[in-house]
Write an enzyme that holds these catalytic residues in place. Structure first.
Site, PDB file in Angstrom:
ATOM      1  CG  HIS E  15      -0.392   0.442   2.506  1.00  0.00           C
ATOM      2  ND1 HIS E  15      -1.133   1.065   3.490  1.00  0.00           N
ATOM      3  CD2 HIS E  15       0.863   0.338   3.008  1.00  0.00           C
ATOM      4  CE1 HIS E  15      -0.369   1.319   4.531  1.00  0.00           C
ATOM      5  NE2 HIS E  15       0.839   0.896   4.278  1.00  0.00           N
ATOM      6  CB  CYS E  34       3.443   5.949   4.973  1.00  0.00           C
ATOM      7  SG  CYS E  34       4.035   5.211   6.499  1.00  0.00           S
ATOM      8  CG  HIS E  40       5.396   0.888   2.444  1.00  0.00           C
ATOM      9  ND1 HIS E  40       4.741   2.036   2.068  1.00  0.00           N
ATOM     10  CD2 HIS E  40       4.880   0.553   3.655  1.00  0.00           C
ATOM     11  CE1 HIS E  40       3.886   2.395   3.011  1.00  0.00           C
ATOM     12  NE2 HIS E  40       3.945   1.503   3.980  1.00  0.00           N
ATOM     13  CG  HIS E  42       2.759  -2.941   6.477  1.00  0.00           C
ATOM     14  ND1 HIS E  42       3.883  -2.553   7.153  1.00  0.00           N
ATOM     15  CD2 HIS E  42       2.214  -1.795   5.982  1.00  0.00           C
ATOM     16  CE1 HIS E  42       4.015  -1.225   7.067  1.00  0.00           C
ATOM     17  NE2 HIS E  42       3.028  -0.752   6.351  1.00  0.00           N
ATOM     18  CG  ASP E  80      -2.510 -13.323   1.353  1.00  0.00           C
ATOM     19  OD1 ASP E  80      -1.680 -12.676   2.016  1.00  0.00           O
ATOM     20  OD2 ASP E  80      -2.274 -14.461   0.875  1.00  0.00           O
ATOM     21  CG  HIS E  81       0.530 -12.791  -1.617  1.00  0.00           C
ATOM     22  ND1 HIS E  81       0.302 -13.288  -0.371  1.00  0.00           N
ATOM     23  CD2 HIS E  81       1.834 -13.062  -1.884  1.00  0.00           C
ATOM     24  CE1 HIS E  81       1.415 -13.837   0.098  1.00  0.00           C
ATOM     25  NE2 HIS E  81       2.362 -13.712  -0.801  1.00  0.00           N
ATOM     26  CD  GLU E 125       0.213   0.144   8.745  1.00  0.00           C
ATOM     27  OE1 GLU E 125      -0.745   0.455   8.020  1.00  0.00           O
ATOM     28  OE2 GLU E 125       0.960   0.987   9.276  1.00  0.00           O
TER      29      GLU E 125
END
Lengths: 136, 136, 136, 136, 136, 136
Positions: E15, E34, E40, E42, E80-81, E125
């Site tokens: 994100h 950010c 980047h 998490h 996810d992913h 996060e």
């Protein structure tokens, strides 16, 4: 509905538990090995929780980098690698139990955080003992 | 404002989930592999939370060593290295789900802790499943 | 220089420690509460480590999704939500200590993983007890 | 092939880093806030690893309850809730860095554990700093 | 008295934080690193808490396997992913802060869970930053 | 006998797995959801292990504050809140698998650390997947 954001930091400090109004035997009975006169210490893990509304322009309840800077300045610099009994004015007349440390941290942070946000402190003294202040 | 103190302990036990009023197919459907007749087991991680006022003479809500001794005597000796279904009277007619184990632990500890203190049980069955009783 | 990749999974099982060639008193003396006849259980945390060269076309020592599928099929299906003493052929004549479980897991996985890769098992029985097999 | 078993325990202690042969400025430069004269402290997490053959009669490399008792007697009683600099003879002339604490623990445990078993100490000073002695 | 059950899962996503109504300098000032334009990511750790009465026939507040299937279908498959900014309709006009991700997850799960059960989302996060929605 | 010291840090980054010499179907087959074109991300947890002799004047193998500064400058500034595929020269022609990231980190740190000290990288991509380079 309200949202909370939480920032965790660690500080390392020495302390001992002691009530100067009691004699040695009572201190030893009540506080046991935590009363050891040469101090012992902990890696304290501190969670600072701030509760409020999400600001629609940022998507933040409170910018965690700002919160992090406040915690570093007001708490970490004061508590980390210190002896709580000897180095901190706040514990000159207050026993540095986890409960009292949490209250002191709350009182130090409360004036630095916007009044319309709620504040709660969660403090781990060891991985198996922790305290919460204020509890709802 | 109230403060909470929390003590964590671990106990290891076997159990199975089963409702004797249901036939095997229903038990299998509802409880899946947790219904396995030869039992399976967990490292249960128990957090016992006690909430009240800080005593100004000790700085404690409740002495965690006293709480720890109560948990060892009332819970750890009874639950650790046991089969919950076969060894504990409390589960003779009660399915040992995490929810019910938390209620049983609460009921065992409640009479041992001062009435003016609140009690809450947090119980991890696995690192990915946990329960809280009573929830506010 | 070699590289290792590690995959962690959890399984939940019941067991008891017991040597059928010994009398009850000896079993009780050696294995203590782990000898409890009605079984107890654990959340076992298994790390499977595979060591070799990085394949330049994939950047993998071994595809962790492939390794994960092998572990699910060979280990998780066999061990999870089972009673190791009663349900697994491997422990009919072998005491299910953490050491022996690690050896059994190694022997089950070894033929499924390419011969030019090394294999090592790390098995946590509790967060405070773990074993490594084979140790270098 | 050899197998290792590992037991983890925690102890809480105060310490400071200091070389009495250096002046204050050098101590401050090298050890920074760890040189604070009033001490600070940590929750040390100690892993004791013992490596050898599995005994076929027990399924153990070494009984972890026996190892646990040795650690409690030789290490926990001596280090827990103490000031390493002031209370332990071993650090009268030795700087209590994590490296040196690991060596001292190794030297205290080595004579208590069977000669045909290898011994290794892993010591976490904080969740982000740890040491291993002896490294292979 | 009410009981809560909690299921934890992990999802991995990319994100960036960005407010399209602001110029670049303001975005950079408010969101710092950010705001990095190439994204980047998490490992998000999600706790889904469901609160209600224990059903006496099952001993469950809600079957955690059912809850787990709902989370997999409604959340894990979607998040996810993935790149939250580019791949999810929900964040086309909403900044994917942890706070807003928690609200989106709540809104996706709420219609899938029985009305007489309360729902709360806890979202990590990083291991040091987390949010709770709705907070009581 | 040698001693190791280990420093842990976390960085958050986006990446995707992709081999440009393969067609899309092969990439999808080998890398699955890790091949997602819009990237995904992780909280990478990095352990840097340095092995050598303890310096008798400091009690250190290597000053962990110095090591920490090297890691911040050489690794954290370069990797944290970045897209590994797009932002790092090192991955222009190298697939950013956990294995290859560990090798790149090793190669960046090796010239900055004294030649008579050994270096090893342990890198967690998720709490359930990690790599070690070089493995002994």
């Amino acid at each position: 509905m309200k949202t909370s954001v939480v920032k965790k930091i660690t500080f390392c400090a020495a302390h001992r538990l002691h009530n100067p109004e009691w004699d040695e035997a009572t201190n030893q009975k009540v506080f046991g090995k935590c009363n050891h006169p040469n101090y012992h210490g902990h890696n304290y893990e501190l969670h600072v929780k701030v509760t409020g509304e999400i600001d629609p322009s940022t998507g933040f309840v409170m910018d965690l980098n700002v919160l992090s800077d406040i915690i570093k300045k007001e708490i970490h610099q004061k508590f980390d690698h210190k002896n709580l009994n000897l180095d901190l004015e706040e514990f000159k007349n207050l026993n540095p139990t986890a409960e009292n440390i949490a209250v002191v941290i709350y009182n130090l942070l409360r004036p630095k955080i916007s009044e319309h946000l709620e504040l709660q402190i969660i403090l781990y003294e060891t991985p198996r003992n922790y305290v919460i202040y204020p509890e709802k």
